[in-house]
Design a protein around this motif. Sequence first.
Motif, PDB file in Angstrom:
ATOM      1  N   SER A 200       0.830  -1.206   0.000  1.00  0.00           N
ATOM      2  CA  SER A 200       0.000   0.000   0.000  1.00  0.00           C
ATOM      3  C   SER A 200       0.866   1.258   0.000  1.00  0.00           C
ATOM      4  O   SER A 200       0.501   2.268  -0.614  1.00  0.00           O
ATOM      5  CB  SER A 200      -0.928   0.005   1.218  1.00  0.00           C
ATOM      6  OG  SER A 200      -0.198  -0.013   2.440  1.00  0.00           O
ATOM      7  N   ASN A 203       1.883   1.875  -3.558  1.00  0.00           N
ATOM      8  CA  ASN A 203       0.758   2.363  -4.354  1.00  0.00           C
ATOM      9  C   ASN A 203       0.396   3.805  -4.008  1.00  0.00           C
ATOM     10  O   ASN A 203       0.063   4.604  -4.891  1.00  0.00           O
ATOM     11  CB  ASN A 203      -0.447   1.443  -4.183  1.00  0.00           C
ATOM     12  CG  ASN A 203      -0.365   0.217  -5.069  1.00  0.00           C
ATOM     13  OD1 ASN A 203       0.517   0.112  -5.920  1.00  0.00           O
ATOM     14  ND2 ASN A 203      -1.280  -0.723  -4.875  1.00  0.00           N
ATOM     15  N   THR A 207       0.457   6.729  -6.843  1.00  0.00           N
ATOM     16  CA  THR A 207      -0.736   7.519  -7.176  1.00  0.00           C
ATOM     17  C   THR A 207      -0.532   8.989  -6.837  1.00  0.00           C
ATOM     18  O   THR A 207      -1.047   9.872  -7.530  1.00  0.00           O
ATOM     19  CB  THR A 207      -1.983   6.972  -6.476  1.00  0.00           C
ATOM     20  OG1 THR A 207      -1.759   6.906  -5.060  1.00  0.00           O
ATOM     21  CG2 THR A 207      -2.300   5.570  -6.983  1.00  0.00           C
ATOM     22  N   ALA A 213      -1.657   2.647  -9.787  1.00  0.00           N
ATOM     23  CA  ALA A 213      -1.223   1.740  -8.725  1.00  0.00           C
ATOM     24  C   ALA A 213      -0.880   0.377  -9.314  1.00  0.00           C
ATOM     25  O   ALA A 213      -1.329   0.013 -10.410  1.00  0.00           O
ATOM     26  CB  ALA A 213      -2.321   1.611  -7.675  1.00  0.00           C
ATOM     27  N   TRP A 216      -1.407  -5.783  -7.098  1.00  0.00           N
ATOM     28  CA  TRP A 216      -0.545  -6.768  -6.463  1.00  0.00           C
ATOM     29  C   TRP A 216      -1.186  -8.150  -6.329  1.00  0.00           C
ATOM     30  O   TRP A 216      -0.477  -9.137  -6.121  1.00  0.00           O
ATOM     31  CB  TRP A 216      -0.162  -6.302  -5.056  1.00  0.00           C
ATOM     32  CG  TRP A 216       0.673  -5.083  -4.981  1.00  0.00           C
ATOM     33  CD1 TRP A 216       0.260  -3.813  -4.665  1.00  0.00           C
ATOM     34  CD2 TRP A 216       2.086  -4.967  -5.205  1.00  0.00           C
ATOM     35  NE1 TRP A 216       1.307  -2.925  -4.683  1.00  0.00           N
ATOM     36  CE2 TRP A 216       2.451  -3.616  -5.013  1.00  0.00           C
ATOM     37  CE3 TRP A 216       3.081  -5.893  -5.553  1.00  0.00           C
ATOM     38  CZ2 TRP A 216       3.765  -3.156  -5.145  1.00  0.00           C
ATOM     39  CZ3 TRP A 216       4.387  -5.449  -5.693  1.00  0.00           C
ATOM     40  CH2 TRP A 216       4.717  -4.112  -5.488  1.00  0.00           C
TER      41      TRP A 216
END
Length: 223
Positions: A200, A203, A207, A213, A216
Amino acid sequence: MTETSPPPPAAWAHLPFFRDNYPEICAHLAGETRQVLPPASQRFAALALTPPDATRVVILGQDPYPTPGHAHGLAFSAEPDVRPLPRSLGNIYKEMQSDLGACPPDADLRFLARQGVLLLNTALSVPAGAANGHAKLGWQTLTQQVLGALNDRPRAYLLWGKPAQAYAPLITAQDALILCSPHPSPLSAHRGFFGARPFSTVNNWLTARGESAINWTNPGAPS
């Protein structure tokens, strides 16, 4: 066990390693009496699937899985029919499940490579049954040059374990994201890999930069 040395992937063939260091490694592998993993045709799979211009994230591993039938040229990835999962990959999936609420259905991470995740080992060969058996063969020069070639713009780097973190000084692009944590192996995952939330974090960084992103978890989703 004699083998035919694969040519370098075209997008990376300009690296001096292939001219200056690779012939000596090939000579050693040609004289290796043990089975060498992964098969020669898959040795540069990570570089072939993720050329420099497409690389957005780098995950740095150590050496290929030493179990025949597992390694196929991408760090931490294995053939889709491998069960149970290699233990490090199982821990990666546990952290992914905790971080994102899902994980891939099998061991094959090639779908990540196609999204720009370079799954690079610091050694690209291993004798069957002998982890780190080729750790001093000279592959590290390739790792150094790959990281150098990626300094043209900021990318995200996941450096898991002390051997991978030793390459951090080579990452000099301004605003690059460098995430260091213990290795996901059973020996060290509980020392800080679990709970690090790398997926996360990457990502969110992508972003925030206006990039898409990484998916995954779902190989079947549109890229």
